[in-house]
Design a protein around this motif. Structure first.
Motif, PDB file in Angstrom:
ATOM      1  N   ASP A  12     -42.789  73.684  -9.360  1.00  0.00           N
ATOM      2  CA  ASP A  12     -43.755  73.074  -8.467  1.00  0.00           C
ATOM      3  C   ASP A  12     -44.650  72.207  -9.353  1.00  0.00           C
ATOM      4  O   ASP A  12     -45.573  72.698  -9.992  1.00  0.00           O
ATOM      5  N   ASN A  14     -46.576  69.841  -8.348  1.00  0.00           N
ATOM      6  CA  ASN A  14     -47.764  69.440  -7.592  1.00  0.00           C
ATOM      7  C   ASN A  14     -47.966  67.931  -7.514  1.00  0.00           C
ATOM      8  O   ASN A  14     -49.069  67.469  -7.240  1.00  0.00           O
ATOM      9  N   ILE A  15     -46.909  67.176  -7.764  1.00  0.00           N
ATOM     10  CA  ILE A  15     -46.980  65.724  -7.590  1.00  0.00           C
ATOM     11  C   ILE A  15     -45.627  65.217  -7.097  1.00  0.00           C
ATOM     12  O   ILE A  15     -44.594  65.746  -7.473  1.00  0.00           O
ATOM     13  N   ARG A  22     -43.231  61.140  -0.598  1.00  0.00           N
ATOM     14  CA  ARG A  22     -44.462  61.341   0.181  1.00  0.00           C
ATOM     15  C   ARG A  22     -44.391  60.514   1.460  1.00  0.00           C
ATOM     16  O   ARG A  22     -43.825  59.431   1.476  1.00  0.00           O
ATOM     17  N   PHE A  59     -44.369  70.220   1.086  1.00  0.00           N
ATOM     18  CA  PHE A  59     -45.803  70.513   1.110  1.00  0.00           C
ATOM     19  C   PHE A  59     -46.472  69.716   2.221  1.00  0.00           C
ATOM     20  O   PHE A  59     -46.162  68.546   2.437  1.00  0.00           O
ATOM     21  N   LEU A  61     -50.427  68.843   3.503  1.00  0.00           N
ATOM     22  CA  LEU A  61     -51.864  68.912   3.248  1.00  0.00           C
ATOM     23  C   LEU A  61     -52.579  68.677   4.577  1.00  0.00           C
ATOM     24  O   LEU A  61     -52.651  67.546   5.074  1.00  0.00           O
ATOM     25  N   ILE A  70     -43.317  68.149  -3.629  1.00  0.00           N
ATOM     26  CA  ILE A  70     -43.914  68.385  -4.941  1.00  0.00           C
ATOM     27  C   ILE A  70     -43.121  69.409  -5.752  1.00  0.00           C
ATOM     28  O   ILE A  70     -43.422  69.647  -6.907  1.00  0.00           O
ATOM     29  N   ASP A  71     -42.114  70.007  -5.123  1.00  0.00           N
ATOM     30  CA  ASP A  71     -41.236  70.963  -5.812  1.00  0.00           C
ATOM     31  C   ASP A  71     -39.970  70.219  -6.214  1.00  0.00           C
ATOM     32  O   ASP A  71     -39.352  69.545  -5.381  1.00  0.00           O
TER      33      ASP A  71
END
Length: 88
Positions: A12, A14-15, A22, A59, A61, A70-71
């Motif tokens: 992960d 996180n980006i 995205r 993910f 948000l 992000i994984d």
């Protein structure tokens, strides 16, 4: 330094690594570009994205109501070649 050809990294980070990772096609920042450059120098590729080129997110948000992936599953191009042979 190069990772051994038979290693897979699942993390992960996180980006998102690219704009396809995205929902809101926001521009990729310099840190992410640098990370992609480092991964390329280490001969690593995003195995999951290569095998599954369609958009899939890991993910959400809720504050911004945005989705992103992000994984990541990274491996050498040799691992990817071997996985493709297994899939056939």
């Amino acid at each position: 330094r190069e990772i051994e050809w038979n290693k897979i990294i699942m993390e992960d980070f996180n980006i998102p690594f690219s704009t396809i990772d995205r929902l809101c096609r926001k521009k990729i920042n310099k840190d992410t570009l640098d990370l992609n450059c480092t991964l390329d120098q280490m001969n690593l590729t995003d195995i999951y994205r290569t095998i599954h080129p369609t958009i899939k997110y890991t993910f959400f948000l809720s504050v911004h109501r945005t989705f992103s992936r992000i994984d990541h599953t990274l491996g050498t191009k040799q691992v990817l070649t071997n996985l493709r042979r297994l899939k056939s």
